[in-house]
Structures are given as structure tokens and as C-alpha cells.
Motif scaffolding. Sequence first.
Motif, PDB file in Angstrom:
ATOM      1  N   ASP A  68     -17.444  -5.961 -23.637  1.00 43.43           N
ATOM      2  CA  ASP A  68     -16.575  -5.418 -24.677  1.00 43.43           C
ATOM      3  C   ASP A  68     -16.480  -3.905 -24.574  1.00 43.43           C
ATOM      4  OD1 ASP A  68     -16.125  -7.910 -25.640  1.00 43.43           O
ATOM      5  OD2 ASP A  68     -17.701  -7.814 -27.166  1.00 43.43           O
ATOM      6  N   GLU A  69     -17.552  -3.290 -24.104  1.00 42.70           N
ATOM      7  CA  GLU A  69     -17.606  -1.828 -24.064  1.00 42.70           C
ATOM      8  C   GLU A  69     -17.355  -1.256 -22.669  1.00 42.70           C
ATOM      9  OE1 GLU A  69     -18.135   0.682 -26.329  1.00 42.70           O
ATOM     10  OE2 GLU A  69     -17.693  -0.874 -27.815  1.00 42.70           O
ATOM     11  N   TYR A  70     -17.717  -2.033 -21.631  1.00 40.73           N
ATOM     12  CA  TYR A  70     -17.656  -1.496 -20.267  1.00 40.73           C
ATOM     13  C   TYR A  70     -16.694  -2.324 -19.420  1.00 40.73           C
ATOM     14  CZ  TYR A  70     -21.525   1.498 -21.530  1.00 40.73           C
ATOM     15  OH  TYR A  70     -22.297   2.454 -22.133  1.00 40.73           O
ATOM     16  N   ASP A  71     -16.069  -1.674 -18.457  1.00 38.93           N
ATOM     17  CA  ASP A  71     -14.976  -2.313 -17.717  1.00 38.93           C
ATOM     18  C   ASP A  71     -15.397  -3.054 -16.451  1.00 38.93           C
ATOM     19  OD1 ASP A  71     -13.293  -1.343 -19.601  1.00 38.93           O
ATOM     20  OD2 ASP A  71     -12.562   0.352 -18.416  1.00 38.93           O
ATOM     21  N   VAL A  93     -13.206   6.876  -7.838  1.00 40.33           N
ATOM     22  CA  VAL A  93     -12.909   7.551  -9.098  1.00 40.33           C
ATOM     23  C   VAL A  93     -13.412   6.686 -10.246  1.00 40.33           C
ATOM     24  CG1 VAL A  93     -11.032   8.305 -10.630  1.00 40.33           C
ATOM     25  CG2 VAL A  93     -10.859   8.704  -8.155  1.00 40.33           C
ATOM     26  N   ARG A  94     -14.011   7.345 -11.233  1.00 41.96           N
ATOM     27  CA  ARG A  94     -14.321   6.666 -12.493  1.00 41.96           C
ATOM     28  C   ARG A  94     -13.611   7.474 -13.579  1.00 41.96           C
ATOM     29  NH1 ARG A  94     -19.679   5.624 -15.916  1.00 41.96           N
ATOM     30  NH2 ARG A  94     -19.772   7.873 -15.719  1.00 41.96           N
ATOM     31  N   VAL A  95     -12.716   6.827 -14.282  1.00 44.63           N
ATOM     32  CA  VAL A  95     -11.855   7.564 -15.217  1.00 44.63           C
ATOM     33  C   VAL A  95     -12.663   8.080 -16.401  1.00 44.63           C
ATOM     34  CG1 VAL A  95      -9.835   7.434 -16.723  1.00 44.63           C
ATOM     35  CG2 VAL A  95      -9.825   6.252 -14.519  1.00 44.63           C
ATOM     36  N   GLU A 144     -14.834   1.506 -14.725  1.00 41.13           N
ATOM     37  CA  GLU A 144     -15.359   1.007 -13.451  1.00 41.13           C
ATOM     38  C   GLU A 144     -15.078   2.044 -12.360  1.00 41.13           C
ATOM     39  OE1 GLU A 144     -13.300  -2.514 -12.089  1.00 41.13           O
ATOM     40  OE2 GLU A 144     -11.396  -1.803 -12.837  1.00 41.13           O
ATOM     41  N   ARG A 145     -15.707   1.862 -11.221  1.00 38.75           N
ATOM     42  CA  ARG A 145     -15.508   2.758 -10.076  1.00 38.75           C
ATOM     43  C   ARG A 145     -14.471   2.110  -9.164  1.00 38.75           C
ATOM     44  NH1 ARG A 145     -20.259   6.075  -8.970  1.00 38.75           N
ATOM     45  NH2 ARG A 145     -19.770   5.894  -6.759  1.00 38.75           N
ATOM     46  N   ILE A 146     -13.401   2.841  -8.857  1.00 35.64           N
ATOM     47  CA  ILE A 146     -12.382   2.262  -7.973  1.00 35.64           C
ATOM     48  C   ILE A 146     -12.137   3.175  -6.769  1.00 35.64           C
ATOM     49  CG2 ILE A 146     -11.196   0.897  -9.744  1.00 35.64           C
ATOM     50  CD1 ILE A 146      -9.047   3.192  -9.699  1.00 35.64           C
ATOM     51  N   THR A 162      -7.850  -0.125 -15.080  1.00 32.52           N
ATOM     52  CA  THR A 162      -8.304   1.212 -14.701  1.00 32.52           C
ATOM     53  C   THR A 162      -7.164   2.062 -14.160  1.00 32.52           C
ATOM     54  OG1 THR A 162     -10.484   0.318 -14.235  1.00 32.52           O
ATOM     55  CG2 THR A 162      -9.963   2.459 -13.276  1.00 32.52           C
ATOM     56  N   THR A 163      -6.351   1.492 -13.264  1.00 30.02           N
ATOM     57  CA  THR A 163      -5.267   2.287 -12.691  1.00 30.02           C
ATOM     58  C   THR A 163      -4.201   2.592 -13.748  1.00 30.02           C
ATOM     59  OG1 THR A 163      -4.417   0.202 -11.813  1.00 30.02           O
ATOM     60  CG2 THR A 163      -5.557   1.654 -10.281  1.00 30.02           C
TER      61      THR A 163
END
Lengths: 476, 303
Positions: A280-283, B36-38, B43-45, B69-70
Motif C-alpha cells: 500500500d505504501e511502497y511500489d 532512477v527512483r522517483v 521502485e528502481r527503474i 513509476t514512468t
Amino acid sequence: MAEKLPPKERMKIPRQGMPEQDAHERAHNFTEVNLGLEVAAAEHEAQRCLTCSDPKCVGGCPVGVQIREFVDLVVAGDYLQAAAKIREDNVLPAVTGRVCPQENQCEGACVLGKRFTSLAIGNLERFVADYERQAGQVGLPERAPLTGKKVAIVGSGPAGLSCAGDLVQRGHDVTVFEALHEIGGVLVYGIPEFRLPKDIVREEVDNMRKMGVDFQTNVVVGKTVTIDELMQEEGYDAVFIATGAGLPRFLNIPGEHYGGVYSANEFLTRVNLMKAYDPDEYDSPIYDCRGKNVAVVGGGNTAMDAVRSALRLGAGNAYIIYRRSREEMPARAEEVHHAEQEGVQFMNLHNPVEFLGNDDGYLTAVRLIKMELGEPDESGRRRPVEIPGSEFEMPLDAVIIAVGTGANPLVQSTTPDMATNQRGYIVADEETMRTTKRGVFAGGDIVSGAATVILAMGAGRKAAASVHQFLTTGEW
Amino acid sequence: MFAIKEARFLAQDIKLFRIEAPRIARRRQAGQFVIVRVHEHGERIPLTIADSDAEEGTVTIVVQGVGKTTRLLNMLEAGDAVCDIVGPLGEASEVEGIGTVVVIGGGVGTAIAYPTAVAMKQAGNHVISIVGARTSDLIILEDEVRAASSELFVMTDDGSYGEHGFVTQKLQQLIDQGVPIDRVLAIGPVPMMRAVAETTRPAGIKTIVSLNPIMVDGTGMCGGCRVTVGGESKFACVDGPEFDAHEVDFKTLMQRNALYRQQEQAELAQIADDPDRCERELAPCRLQQQHPEVGQRVGQTTD
């Protein structure tokens, strides 16, 4: 403040148990398993110390913590002084109190252990470190007058942090370079929250910042900048390489490309560093373990961390697949015990020979072969031997490979005048930690191969002493 | 935080960013990428570096808004910042002494092929570029690629611009015409790269593709980006990102790229039609709104 009891009385006190979260409850959450000793229990436990004139425990500690002295301070009720005493030799007491394999080190050497049970040194270390942190009065060591010498430390795991702590105390200008976005190395990407809360690592790192250490994240030495550039262009007088053993080893059996097959490094990094357990908090995503059959291949601490993480992510069945027997397991005894309590199923004396998947590319099963123990091998452990014709299939949705790591070549490949051994680890003198390149030192897993947090910290300390000597004498 | 100096759309959902990252700008070579992590919970992309300016200390990336993310990244503007950018990662493109090279960019892949085309030309190779997209609006960096090439062919699937057809049709034409091609570099969607590989295989033309599998650290630590090349497992982050197209197992690559599709769709649903949520998540990146003094430092007034 308590008086020290006579030796006979001390020996009557039983070892104080570590209070822990109920096994059924904790198997579903990521909060810490061990709750820490209460004050009374810590006092009781400290009373058990026989205050040996020649304390064997210190010899068992890779960083030489003054155990007798700090335990005496616990008996005296001076917890802050006790923590400060540990900090003289160990910059991360709240960490090591939680993750050291004490049974093989200080507690393994404790005289009490010969007739009774050894002193709970790790639990006491954790107690005073937590007390100090909760009191908000961390006894940071004094810093020596500034020397004007610059040291670069490559990697912010236990070896790097320990070296940085010692060198900054000695007045050097210390910068730690970290490839990831967070400081702590394996302490933040590898060891799960339920065993080592990340707030504790963050606070220890903040303490080091207060002592004057400069931390730079997002710098991959070997890619973003080379060792030569650091020394020739950025003015560093010495470099300590502590990049760890970061390359995951796979089994090299068919089917490892299927979805659901992870290296322990990836699985744990997603869970710990990227906090995939809190969607919920992290992607960052992770395989949805809920109700699934998840196995971990391996018998070390990393394997236990991974399997217990899978359980907490909701796995219906969580297995350890290990090719030897319980006795040969390299994991800390407490971790194996905790995993059993939480419901992890151990399939010892089994080894995967193939992973099977479906047309969509997802894992569906593993083909296992049964093993038996033969003659001892070079590690002294009995060699696992396949039992012919014993292969069988077991349905499996996800599997995590935790069979060790190799040397990450990024730094070495861009530092051609620094020798490495056949397996790609950096060659460094055991005592001085010097590499074959002037001004460059190395230690921790990138020299020894995968070991423990405290052994890496020990290497960091040794390196710090040697770097200091080099910087003050200029002699190589 | 890494400040964004420039941000502009090149096409719908495709945005160019120039980001302050002096260390990366100084060492970056064509073919390398950054992670990149926004924001702190992101997440790291991995994103290939399209260009860099060592003097100015910036790197350029071109981002297509596909996942959460993008899409969030593409909402950022000049004056904002991303939380983390690390690199340059991966091996540089091989550009020396090749001869005649056909550089193929499909969709946003053009932005990734572009720097290698530049480096190929600088190294003295004869560069023929083929740039393709679904439709005219999605053709990007045409002038830049033209400048880096001896010849440029633009292809659109619907014929709305350039020639009508796929990049592979143009490539086949060149092969049929007997143009002596020493190497093909193809960067774009996986099906396109696979089609290019099948076009050059019969002709025995060495073909390189740049792969962009799911990654976490980008330094060889996690193995999540493993791809099967010539029957062996390779890590795209350190062994690649460029590989021999005739050896790559594209089917496995596509399957592995789809591993988190369910979660990705759930994440996307979270932000779809919820601009407030996007802004909440992006708040730490909006430097000027939080710290007006940052704007002043780059010479803007805030009153």
C-alpha cells in the motif's frame, strides 16, 4: 545498583530467556521477533558473569569487545556507561547484539557454558544498546584532532561502517560511498526487519554522521568513479574496499529462468530495501506468496531470513530444502529454532535437480533428489551424496536460491593493478588488510568470501588500524 | 535529490529530462544506463542514457509513461527533482571499426539507439538509421538521429509519415539491394527486436539488441535481470545491456518482463484518475514548492 553476588550464588541463576513475540502471531508480521530483556532480567543475567581474570569470551569476539567490563557496568546499573564501553570497540552494538552468531563466538567461549549455560552476552549487548538509544544519550567516542587525511570507504555494510567509525575517531576525513540509495549494505537489503529493525540501522548511521562521517549514496565505485580517480583526482590518501560478496550464485540447473525463481539477494532486497511487504505504501512488487508453496534452497542465515520472509508474505507452505542434515546447517541456532517454531517445514537431505514450469513461464514444480551423508569434505562436514533413483517431483510456486554468493567484479575490473584470486576476491594481507595496490586496503566478504556481520566488522577494524598507520607514517 | 534542469514532451507520453548528475555525466558512454527512483517509496527503474553533458554535469533520459513509476516521473517538470539516480551502469556499446552499421530505433527505443548512432558515427563508421513508430506523432528525435546518420529512413506503421511499413521491411529492402551491412543495432519493443533478429539471421549479419529487463540494483547483486543468451544465463545489468540478437531467448525475456503485470496494473489503477494522489506522492520531488530558495539559486524569482 546491585552488589555482585558470590560466585556460588551467581551459578545458581538460570540463563534469562529472551522474551519473544508469539510464534503464530509473528509468522504473519514483520515486526521484531525478539522483544529484548527487561531491566530485572538483564540485571539477573549480568549477575551470572563469573568475571574471569582471563575472560575467554573476549577472545571469541572478532572485534574484541570488553565484555567483562561492560557486563560489570550492567551489574552496577550503569547502562549508559556499559554501552559506551562496547562502543569503544564496536560501532554497531544494537546490530551485533541481534545478529551475531554468539554461540560460536563470545558465548561459545564462555566458561559458564562448560558446566551450565553460557552467559547471554548478545542479549545483554542488545539490552544496553537499546537502553542507550531509548534514553537518547548515545555515548559517542571522542574524536581525535583532525589529521587532514582523506579516506574513501567503498561500501557501507558492516565492514565499511566499522572501519569508518574507527577512522573518524582518529581524526581522519572519512567518506563512505554506497551503490544503493540507502546506507547499511546487507544490514538494510539483506537482514529482514523482523530480525533487525531498519530504524536501528538508521540511528546507528546517524550516530556515525554525528561523529563526522560523510555518506554518499548512489555511487557505484568502478562505474560512477574509479579507485584511481578517487585517489588521483579527488585527493583521497587511502581507500578501503568493503563491497561485500554481492554476486548471487544460482544452482545452474534447468528451469532457473522461470517466473517465481529468485536469488535470495533479489527476494530479500525487494522485501527489505524496497519494502515490498508493504504494497500500500511502497511500489516495488514481489511474487504474491499468499497461499502458495514457497521453498528456499540452502541452510544458512540468508536461507532462514528468506523462508521466514516468505511465510510472513503469506506462503501456505514454506519449505527449506537443504542437501545436508540439521547438524551441518550453517545458520545461527536461534534462527533455525525460530523458523521451526513459526511453521517452516524442513526438507533436509534433499537437493533440486530441475525446476519445471508452465507455458506462461511460471514455476510449477521442482524435481528433487534425496541425499545421504558420505565422508567428510574439505569443510570438515560430511559430504552430501545423491541417492540414485530417489528423484521425485514436488509442486512449487516460488523458490528462492540461497546457496551463497560470489565476488562482484565491478571494482576489481576497473582497478587492474590490484590483485584478485582465482575466484575474483581481492587479495589482501590477513593482518594489515593491504591489497597489492599502494594506499588501497580491502576487507570483509570481498576478501574472505561470504561470512558474518561481525567478521566483516572485525576486518573493518583491522583495516582501520592499518590505514591509520599508513596515513601517519606514510610507509607501505 | 537530483535536480531536473529541463523537461519537455517529445511526443504523447514520451518526455525528455535533463538531470543534474555530474559524476554520471563525466563517465557515461553510449549504451549505458541509469537507475532512477522517483521518490522515497518508489521502485528502481533502469533507463538508458540518451545524452550527457560533462561540462554542464547533466544526463538526458527519455521516458515513456507506461507503468506507475514512468507516469509519475513524466509529471515532473524543470525545477523538480528525482530522489535517486545512479550510474552509468552496464557496458558501453562497441563502436570502433565496424564499417557500415544500420541503427534501428522503434518507438521510444529511438532515444536509446540515438547515442550509439552518434558514437558509431564519431568512431568513423557509416551509419544508416531506420526510425519507426506506430504513427507520425510518435516519431521522436528525428533531427538528432538525422544529424548522427549518413542516411535516415523514417517508417510508420500507418503510413502517416515517412514510408509506410515496419522497420524490418526497410531493413529487408536494404539487404535485398545488396547494401553491404557489417552490423545492425536494434533497440525497441521486444517483438520488434526479435523480428529484426529474424530478418538478419539468414543474411548472417551480426545484430546487437539492447535489453531492458526488470532490475533492482543494476550492479549484478540481485540477478533479477537475468536473460538467456546462447543457452547461458547472463545479467543484463553488468554483462549487457547489449547482446547478440541471434543468441537471445526473446520468449523468456518477454515472459520475465510480464512477471509483475498484475501488481503493475493494480499500481496503475491506484493513480489513474487520481491527480491528488499523484501530487501527494510527488510532493518530495517538487523542490521549489517546498524550498523556494532552491528556485532563487538557479536564478529564478519566487515573489
